[in-house]
Design a protein around this motif. Structure first.
Motif, short mmCIF file in Angstrom:
data_model
loop_
_atom_site.label_atom_id
_atom_site.label_comp_id
_atom_site.label_asym_id
_atom_site.label_seq_id
_atom_site.Cartn_x
_atom_site.Cartn_y
_atom_site.Cartn_z
N GLY A 31 0.80 -1.21 0.00
CA GLY A 31 0.00 0.00 0.00
C GLY A 31 0.84 1.26 0.00
N GLY A 32 2.04 1.17 -0.56
CA GLY A 32 2.90 2.34 -0.67
C GLY A 32 3.75 2.64 0.54
N ILE A 51 -0.79 -2.51 -4.31
CA ILE A 51 -0.91 -1.49 -5.36
C ILE A 51 -1.08 -2.15 -6.73
CG2 ILE A 51 0.37 0.27 -6.67
CD1 ILE A 51 1.31 1.44 -4.06
N LYS A 84 4.22 3.19 -6.16
CA LYS A 84 3.44 4.44 -6.05
C LYS A 84 3.48 5.19 -7.38
CE LYS A 84 5.53 5.99 -2.29
NZ LYS A 84 6.44 4.95 -1.82
N LEU A 87 1.01 3.47 -9.67
CA LEU A 87 -0.36 3.89 -9.36
C LEU A 87 -0.63 5.29 -9.89
CD1 LEU A 87 -3.11 3.48 -8.05
CD2 LEU A 87 -2.09 4.18 -5.87
N LEU A 126 -2.38 5.87 -0.27
CA LEU A 126 -3.06 5.61 -1.54
C LEU A 126 -4.00 6.75 -1.92
CD1 LEU A 126 -3.77 1.80 -1.09
CD2 LEU A 126 -1.97 2.87 -2.46
N VAL A 137 -10.99 4.74 0.13
CA VAL A 137 -10.04 3.63 0.04
C VAL A 137 -10.22 2.71 1.25
CG1 VAL A 137 -7.61 2.96 -0.13
CG2 VAL A 137 -8.38 5.11 -1.17
#
Length: 167
Positions: A31-32, A51, A84, A87, A126, A137
């Motif tokens: 999730g970054g 991600i 990231k 994304l 995110l 999210v």
């Protein structure tokens, strides 16, 4: 039979799935965010399984193929790439078709480390990248009850669904 006079819906849904192997000597990104753990995920990029599943859901919803098509694991440009960035570029691709994220619902499957303490930070990271409210999210975590490759701690998996909206 397709009727080309039918308008494309103003909202669409997509589903994504990804899996990566756990190995020694790699950092763990989910999730970054970097999560302290003795093992990390193996992949061409940083292997952020969450991600990657989200990007596949978003690209699928927009009928824009998949993450491997846009960010191939055979390209030097994507080697060790921060997910990231993947994304952010995925969000930019969606915008070329006039879409924005409505919401994302994702699940990470892992035995260890415990994911729940990191969920608020992942959601914020995110949402910041996507440019949406953090409430759009949702991330959940589960184990596989010690069954399969996840249960044996050989890898992690992630599932994601999303809603994208025109405008």
């Amino acid at each position: 039979m397709t009727n080309s006079t039918q308008p494309i819906p103003s909202f669409r849904v997509g589903m994504g799935y990804d899996v990566h192997k756990l190995v020694e000597g790699r950092d763990l990104y989910l999730g970054g965010i970097k999560i302290k753990h003795s093992l990390g995920l193996l992949g061409h990029s940083d292997a952020d399984v969450l991600i990657h599943a989200i990007c596949d859901a978003l690209l699928g919803a927009a009928n824009m193929r998949d993450i491997g098509y846009h960010f191939p694991d055979t390209s030097a440009d994507t080697l060790d790439m921060d997910s990231k960035i993947i994304l952010r570029k995925t969000i930019d691709l969606l915008s070329t078709k006039g879409y924005r994220v409505g919401n994302i619902d994702a699940t990470v499957c892992a035995e260890r480390p415990k994911i729940n303490p990191h969920i608020p930070a992942m959601c914020k990271c995110l949402a910041d990248i996507i440019g949406c409210d953090v409430d759009a999210v949702s991330i959940k975590a589960t184990t596989s009850e010690r069954m399969g490759f996840v249960g044996r701690e050989e890898g992690m998996a992630a599932y994601a669904v999303c809603l994208i909206v025109k405008g």
